[in-house]
Design an enzyme around this catalytic site. Structure first.
Site, PDB file in Angstrom:
ATOM      1  CG  HIS A 123      -1.850   1.119   1.338  1.00 40.48           C
ATOM      2  ND1 HIS A 123      -1.802   2.023   2.380  1.00 40.48           N
ATOM      3  CD2 HIS A 123      -2.858   1.516   0.531  1.00 40.48           C
ATOM      4  CE1 HIS A 123      -2.759   2.917   2.222  1.00 40.48           C
ATOM      5  NE2 HIS A 123      -3.415   2.643   1.103  1.00 40.48           N
ATOM      6  NE  ARG A 124      -2.043   5.729   0.507  1.00 39.52           N
ATOM      7  CZ  ARG A 124      -2.714   6.521   1.335  1.00 39.52           C
ATOM      8  NH1 ARG A 124      -2.053   7.343   2.141  1.00 39.52           N
ATOM      9  NH2 ARG A 124      -4.027   6.517   1.367  1.00 39.52           N
TER      10      ARG A 124
ATOM     11  CD  GLU B 285      -2.491   1.664  -3.456  1.00 43.57           C
ATOM     12  OE1 GLU B 285      -3.644   2.073  -3.583  1.00 43.57           O
ATOM     13  OE2 GLU B 285      -1.623   2.262  -2.768  1.00 43.57           O
TER      14      GLU B 285
ATOM     15  CG  ASP C 103      -3.095   6.269  -4.073  1.00 45.10           C
ATOM     16  OD1 ASP C 103      -3.668   5.234  -4.423  1.00 45.10           O
ATOM     17  OD2 ASP C 103      -2.920   6.599  -2.882  1.00 45.10           O
TER      18      ASP C 103
ATOM     19  CG  HIS D  27      -3.938   9.412  -0.816  1.00 44.66           C
ATOM     20  ND1 HIS D  27      -4.692  10.224   0.014  1.00 44.66           N
ATOM     21  CD2 HIS D  27      -4.635   8.260  -0.952  1.00 44.66           C
ATOM     22  CE1 HIS D  27      -5.787   9.580   0.368  1.00 44.66           C
ATOM     23  NE2 HIS D  27      -5.782   8.391  -0.205  1.00 44.66           N
TER      24      HIS D  27
ATOM     25  CD  GLU E  14      -7.476   4.629  -5.269  1.00 44.35           C
ATOM     26  OE1 GLU E  14      -8.503   5.298  -4.988  1.00 44.35           O
ATOM     27  OE2 GLU E  14      -6.710   4.146  -4.409  1.00 44.35           O
TER      28      GLU E  14
ATOM     29  CD  GLN F 123      -6.610   0.217  -6.102  1.00 45.62           C
ATOM     30  OE1 GLN F 123      -7.410  -0.354  -5.367  1.00 45.62           O
ATOM     31  NE2 GLN F 123      -5.388   0.533  -5.706  1.00 45.62           N
TER      32      GLN F 123
END
Length: 284
Positions: free
Chosen positions: A35-36, A62, A64, A77, A142, A178
């Site tokens: 995550h990030r 991941e 963003d 983000h 994302e 996503q």
């Protein structure tokens, strides 16, 4: 005459392009999605955080994405940056302007691990990430508020294609996309149906999905991402019965990772990819 029109109509239907089915994700796997990056140990969305995640053997990095005024896809983000106590939209800044403001505002960021390089803490673009790691790793990307960035989907697909990340059938897939934005994902599915897509959700309490919800999802999505607090074994089984994967977020507690693994979750987003990888290894 009626027969002629009937034949013509049938030929028309046969020539109509049918929407491609969503791409299935690998079976019998438990994806550890950093995550990030390894964001428990280094500033999120930095080269240092992604390098640590790779060292920890995460299955996916991941990212963003936001997009600047001059069309640059940036790994970030929030869609606003604070400058002199004022919020400025990323979409209203050029990449160089955003990079300057970002660097001015990150002076107090500290790494948790000494091994994380502080020189890798600045704002990065998607291009820089892809140039650094290429096709050696998998990316779980994302699209943040894509409605704020017209044409973002086309720009992203073009950049992924330029780096050869959409070539051939990869197993596991090199790219997963996503978003919370359903229309954006549906647009991507029409543009590039071979990319697995994950519909994101966030709920305050346990959700109730109807048959019509699954019918809609099955037209474009390979699965969902959902906040861990509302996930149950029954919910996971329900999605599996409809051929959809489920990736809870953000899971940092080892006992929760083990429980989700036992329940049959298909993967987790975590700030601690090292713990996720260890749980996956031990549970197998």
């Amino acid at each position: 005459m009626k027969k002629f029109f009937l034949i013509s109509f049938l030929l028309f239907l046969a020539g109509c392009e049918q929407p491609a089915k969503p791409v299935p994700l690998p079976e019998n796997n438990f994806l550890v999605i950093a995550h990030r990056g390894a964001s428990a140990y280094a500033p999120e969305h930095t080269i240092g955080a992604y390098e640590l995640a790779i060292q920890m053997r995460a299955d996916y990095l991941e990212l963003d994405l936001q997009q600047t005024k001059d069309g640059k896809l940036v790994v970030m983000h929030n869609r606003f940056i604070v400058n002199q106590q004022k919020e400025i939209a990323v979409a209203d800044l050029t990449y160089e302007e955003l990079k300057t403001l970002h660097e001015e505002g990150t002076g107090q960021r500290q790494t948790v691990l000494e091994s994380a390089e502080k020189t890798n803490e600045g704002l990065i673009s998607l291009e820089e990430v892809l140039e650094r790691f290429g096709a050696d790793v998998n990316y779980y990307i994302e699209l943040k508020t894509p409605a704020s960035y017209p044409g973002m989907e086309e720009d992203l697909i073009a950049e992924l294609r330029d780096f050869g990340l959409l070539d051939g059938n990869q197993n596991p897939p090199r790219i997963i996309l996503q978003s919370f934005d359903r229309k954006s994902l549906q647009r991507i599915h029409k543009l590039e149906p071979d990319i697995p897509l994950i519909q994101l959700y966030s709920f305050d309490k346990a959700p109730s999905f109807k048959e019509s919800d699954f019918q809609k999802l099955n037209k474009y999505a390979s699965g969902i991402g959902i906040n861990k607090d509302v996930v149950s074994k029954e919910l996971i089984n329900q999605f599996h019965r409809h051929g959809l994967d489920i990736h809870p977020y953000t899971v940092n507690e080892e006992e929760v990772m083990r429980r989700l693994y036992e329940w049959g979750a298909d993967g987790i987003f975590t700030d601690h990819p090292d713990i996720g990888v260890e749980v996956k290894r031990e549970e197998r």
